[in-house]
Design a protein around this motif. Sequence first.
Motif, short mmCIF file in Angstrom:
data_model
loop_
_atom_site.label_atom_id
_atom_site.label_comp_id
_atom_site.label_asym_id
_atom_site.label_seq_id
_atom_site.Cartn_x
_atom_site.Cartn_y
_atom_site.Cartn_z
N THR A 327 20.49 93.72 66.80
CA THR A 327 21.20 93.60 65.35
C THR A 327 22.41 92.33 65.51
O THR A 327 22.99 92.11 64.41
CB THR A 327 21.61 94.83 64.54
OG1 THR A 327 22.59 95.63 65.27
CG2 THR A 327 20.25 95.76 64.35
N LEU A 329 25.34 93.61 66.13
CA LEU A 329 26.39 94.43 65.83
C LEU A 329 26.73 95.21 66.89
O LEU A 329 25.83 95.88 67.94
CB LEU A 329 26.04 95.23 64.66
CG LEU A 329 25.74 94.44 63.27
CD1 LEU A 329 25.25 95.58 62.32
CD2 LEU A 329 26.83 93.82 62.94
N GLU A 337 28.82 99.63 58.82
CA GLU A 337 28.16 98.90 57.93
C GLU A 337 27.01 100.07 57.26
O GLU A 337 26.72 99.94 56.00
CB GLU A 337 27.59 97.65 58.27
CG GLU A 337 28.85 96.99 58.82
CD GLU A 337 28.45 95.39 59.05
OE1 GLU A 337 27.28 94.99 58.36
OE2 GLU A 337 29.46 94.74 59.84
N ARG A 385 19.84 93.13 58.30
CA ARG A 385 20.48 92.51 59.00
C ARG A 385 19.67 91.64 59.90
O ARG A 385 20.34 90.36 60.28
CB ARG A 385 21.13 93.46 60.03
CG ARG A 385 22.04 93.33 61.29
CD ARG A 385 23.24 92.51 60.69
NE ARG A 385 23.82 91.95 61.91
CZ ARG A 385 24.93 91.12 61.66
NH1 ARG A 385 25.39 91.22 60.58
NH2 ARG A 385 25.41 90.65 62.95
#
Length: 389
Positions: A327, A329, A337, A385
């Motif tokens: 992702t 992230l 998130e 995402r």
Amino acid sequence: MNRYLASHVAALPPSGIRKFFDLVATMKDVISLGVGEPDFVTPWTVRESGIFSLEQGQTMYTSNAGLLELREELSQHLTQTLGLCYDPATEILITAGASEAVDLVMRALLEPGDVVLVPDPSYVSYAPCAILAGASVSYVPTHAKEDFRLRVEDLSQVYTPKAKLLVLSYPNNPTGAIMRREDLLPIADFVAKHDLLVLADDIYSDLSYDGRHVSFASLPGMHDRTLFVSGFSKSYAMTGWRIGYVAGHADLISGLIKIHQYTMLCAPIMGQIAALEALRSASEAKADMVTAYDRRRRLMVHGFRQMGLDCFEPLGAFYVFPDISKTNLTSEAFAEELLKEEKVAVVPGTAFGPSGEGYIRCSYAYSIEQLQEALVRISNFVERRLSKL
């Protein structure tokens, strides 16, 4: 007033788990997969024994080491289930949860300058307890490609002659990894070669889904080098009763009792009586809980793989540790998130050590309905995402 705090306490970061659950407390309709606590209640026979102990006026101190009857029952239990032999009079100490046992081991064994070898990722308390005892920590990375098992190769990379204690926590929190006998034997050779002691945190030993758990203390030459820590919280859904224990060589247990008698004094008598009943009558209830966890385990692994995330299959405990790196992230950003957008609380993998980056921990000690809804929400988040990349 912070200037009055001891410097090593002031520098200690807050638990990476609790940070997110302070946020959860301020939000509505959140599904939390964060806390490692059974959603079952303590079996009725166990609760009844605690109630009856109160009715009988059993509200006094026990000996520092705990009720001898409980220690005797534990000694038999450990022999029957794990092949471990401990003298209940001198080699078993009842503690206020396994967490106190871990703290006692660290404080009794460690001095300034000592190093503790801690597998990474692993439970959040080991490193802070070592630091509070005046020692420092060397993280030993474990990897998904190796099923998150601890390997001698990785130990050798971080070993220092100042190392005194190795932490072994299998089944592992957060990964759910296990260590089989063939995995543990090379570690035992390493421990003997370097004259190390071992803190074996076997709190999840009853929650194994791939055969019988092998305790490190049962290996040749490791009985006296190992302090075996466990408790009743996870296996018997007794988190609030605060009953754990540590078993080991009489000389080492004597040292732990010296600290325990001046700080905790003894574990609560009502909890000890309930733990005794758990050993005697709750094996069927425990087996039913393990069966339920196994079903949830398979649901979670399948759910994460279906949404396109790599997910190691846990063979113990009640956590999954999916890889969220695709992702783009960080673990912390993903958790933040996800909580804001989908109201699902998970724990960033970095809460469990540097090697946890790129992962999140999700407990499946929740109902099937909650887990199914959580997977839908996480899938929606991941799909959005990935569509942006």
